[in-house]
Design a protein around this motif. Sequence first.
Motif, PDB file in Angstrom:
ATOM      1  N   ILE A 218      72.944  16.828  57.925  1.00 15.83           N
ATOM      2  CA  ILE A 218      72.631  17.963  57.053  1.00 15.83           C
ATOM      3  C   ILE A 218      71.131  18.242  57.080  1.00 15.83           C
ATOM      4  CG2 ILE A 218      72.595  18.723  54.641  1.00 15.83           C
ATOM      5  CD1 ILE A 218      75.272  17.112  54.323  1.00 15.83           C
ATOM      6  N   LEU A 219      70.324  17.194  57.070  1.00 15.43           N
ATOM      7  CA  LEU A 219      68.866  17.367  57.147  1.00 15.43           C
ATOM      8  C   LEU A 219      68.455  18.009  58.469  1.00 15.43           C
ATOM      9  CD1 LEU A 219      67.690  13.958  55.605  1.00 15.43           C
ATOM     10  CD2 LEU A 219      67.538  16.213  54.538  1.00 15.43           C
ATOM     11  N   LYS A 220      69.097  17.603  59.564  1.00 16.32           N
ATOM     12  CA  LYS A 220      68.802  18.209  60.870  1.00 16.32           C
ATOM     13  C   LYS A 220      69.188  19.680  60.885  1.00 16.32           C
ATOM     14  CE  LYS A 220      69.284  13.979  63.634  1.00 16.32           C
ATOM     15  NZ  LYS A 220      70.134  13.242  64.623  1.00 16.32           N
ATOM     16  N   ALA A 221      70.342  19.999  60.271  1.00 10.03           N
ATOM     17  CA  ALA A 221      70.790  21.399  60.193  1.00 10.03           C
ATOM     18  C   ALA A 221      69.809  22.227  59.365  1.00 10.03           C
ATOM     19  CB  ALA A 221      72.189  21.469  59.596  1.00 10.03           C
ATOM     20  N   ALA A 222      69.264  21.620  58.318  1.00 12.40           N
ATOM     21  CA  ALA A 222      68.293  22.330  57.481  1.00 12.40           C
ATOM     22  C   ALA A 222      67.009  22.621  58.260  1.00 12.40           C
ATOM     23  CB  ALA A 222      67.987  21.513  56.225  1.00 12.40           C
ATOM     24  N   LYS A 223      66.577  21.672  59.083  1.00 13.20           N
ATOM     25  CA  LYS A 223      65.381  21.910  59.914  1.00 13.20           C
ATOM     26  C   LYS A 223      65.623  23.031  60.907  1.00 13.20           C
ATOM     27  CE  LYS A 223      63.467  17.228  59.643  1.00 13.20           C
ATOM     28  NZ  LYS A 223      63.206  15.959  60.357  1.00 13.20           N
ATOM     29  N   GLU A 224      66.852  23.100  61.437  1.00  9.34           N
ATOM     30  CA  GLU A 224      67.181  24.112  62.440  1.00  9.34           C
ATOM     31  C   GLU A 224      67.342  25.501  61.829  1.00  9.34           C
ATOM     32  OE1 GLU A 224      70.774  25.194  65.596  1.00  9.34           O
ATOM     33  OE2 GLU A 224      70.656  23.176  64.743  1.00  9.34           O
ATOM     34  N   HIS A 225      68.023  25.601  60.688  1.00  4.49           N
ATOM     35  CA  HIS A 225      68.359  26.914  60.118  1.00  4.49           C
ATOM     36  C   HIS A 225      67.387  27.383  59.041  1.00  4.49           C
ATOM     37  CE1 HIS A 225      72.266  27.342  62.165  1.00  4.49           C
ATOM     38  NE2 HIS A 225      72.318  26.018  62.086  1.00  4.49           N
TER      39      HIS A 225
ATOM     40  N   THR B  66      64.705  13.116  48.348  1.00  7.65           N
ATOM     41  CA  THR B  66      63.287  13.035  48.712  1.00  7.65           C
ATOM     42  C   THR B  66      63.029  13.737  50.041  1.00  7.65           C
ATOM     43  OG1 THR B  66      63.070  10.924  47.531  1.00  7.65           O
ATOM     44  CG2 THR B  66      61.367  11.449  49.157  1.00  7.65           C
ATOM     45  N   SER B  67      63.929  13.550  50.999  1.00  9.18           N
ATOM     46  CA  SER B  67      63.775  14.207  52.310  1.00  9.18           C
ATOM     47  C   SER B  67      63.837  15.724  52.177  1.00  9.18           C
ATOM     48  CB  SER B  67      64.860  13.727  53.277  1.00  9.18           C
ATOM     49  OG  SER B  67      64.745  12.342  53.520  1.00  9.18           O
ATOM     50  N   LEU B  68      64.742  16.226  51.353  1.00  9.24           N
ATOM     51  CA  LEU B  68      64.831  17.678  51.125  1.00  9.24           C
ATOM     52  C   LEU B  68      63.539  18.199  50.517  1.00  9.24           C
ATOM     53  CD1 LEU B  68      68.446  17.992  49.638  1.00  9.24           C
ATOM     54  CD2 LEU B  68      67.719  18.676  51.926  1.00  9.24           C
ATOM     55  N   ASN B  69      63.008  17.452  49.561  1.00 10.50           N
ATOM     56  CA  ASN B  69      61.777  17.861  48.897  1.00 10.50           C
ATOM     57  C   ASN B  69      60.592  17.849  49.864  1.00 10.50           C
ATOM     58  OD1 ASN B  69      59.278  16.692  46.898  1.00 10.50           O
ATOM     59  ND2 ASN B  69      60.399  18.496  46.205  1.00 10.50           N
TER      60      ASN B  69
ATOM     61  N   GLN C  24      70.427   4.837  45.717  1.00  9.66           N
ATOM     62  CA  GLN C  24      69.346   4.762  46.693  1.00  9.66           C
ATOM     63  C   GLN C  24      69.552   5.758  47.833  1.00  9.66           C
ATOM     64  OE1 GLN C  24      66.450   2.676  46.512  1.00  9.66           O
ATOM     65  NE2 GLN C  24      65.908   4.215  48.038  1.00  9.66           N
ATOM     66  N   VAL C  25      70.806   5.879  48.309  1.00  3.04           N
ATOM     67  CA  VAL C  25      71.117   6.816  49.394  1.00  3.04           C
ATOM     68  C   VAL C  25      70.824   8.245  48.951  1.00  3.04           C
ATOM     69  CG1 VAL C  25      73.020   7.837  50.740  1.00  3.04           C
ATOM     70  CG2 VAL C  25      72.802   5.355  50.560  1.00  3.04           C
TER      71      VAL C  25
END
Length: 343
Positions: free
Chosen positions: A31-38, A68-71, A61-62
């Motif tokens: 999902i994080l990779k998709a967010a970077k792409e789109h 945190t990564s999204l932020n 924790q997960v």
Amino acid sequence: MKLFHLSDLHIGKRVNEFSMLEDQKYILMQILKAAKEHQPDGIILAGDIYDKPVPAAEAVQVFDDFLTSLNEMGLIVFMISGNHDSPERVSYGGRLMKKSGIYVAPVYEGKTEKVEFTDAYGKVCIHLLPFVKPAVVRHAFEEGEFEKEAEAVCDHQSAVKMAVSHMDIDTDVRNVLIAHQFVTGAMRCESEEVSVGGLDNVDASVFDDFDYVALGHIHRPQKMGRETLRYSGTPLKYSFSEADHKKSVTIVELLEKGNVTVSTVPLIPRRDMRKLRGTYMDVTAKDHYTAENKMDYLQITLTDEEDVPGALQKLRTVYPNLLRLEYDNKRTRENREVQAVED
């Protein structure tokens, strides 16, 4: 404004006593990779963040790492609690996180969070409605001028209708609602909670004032009557009734008022969840599996007329993640017929 619509992460879930945590970490990275792409402007998390009201430390924790990564990517996050969540625990620290662009629906007490933005087409309002039950809505309005109205709340339909009627909605601008309810007609699966007699049903007409409704609760991705009233579904399969589902991220683009486009980005799991059927010799034949797919989560139905001694242990030497073993033969069919008569 472009938004990613996600729901029902169910972080910490176990399926047939198998922990899904590693699979969840894997799909969250996708999902994080998709967010970077789109490059969306924001991420919607429409409830059931965790699988339990009191999630395990590892699950927290997960999700903390994901948030945190999204932020760090500069994405705005809109988050509500679902029926599996504790609204108090999910909303903890929400007022502080708002300063970092993470908007969390507070515990419902008669008012909902509304976040306003402006883009090239004007104003966009994001409304956050956490999962509500009739008792919660009645309690919120049991004193004051809406007391009689609150007494009439007897099911989820009347509860959600009352909650929506008390929202600050300007229908001249674009409005997005994030909610976690069962809309009448949605296709369910085994891994969802079901209310007896359909008491949790909410009619789609309750949401008519919203340009897009980002729904959580149902695990199959689907639209409800109109393209802009949608369940995004779970990012992973959580039961064998979902074996044929195609999991995805829903992308919503809000252009001018009345113009909303919806598309999806597929999500490929670390391990698929599949059903196999055949005789013991069939399913253990080497041409029946590869080094990759033998690690999938499996339900195997053996069609042998005689039970295979130690079949579960033997099959797990080939398929380590075999979750469920069943037989379909003359004996089991007769047992099902007898059970049906007893019922």
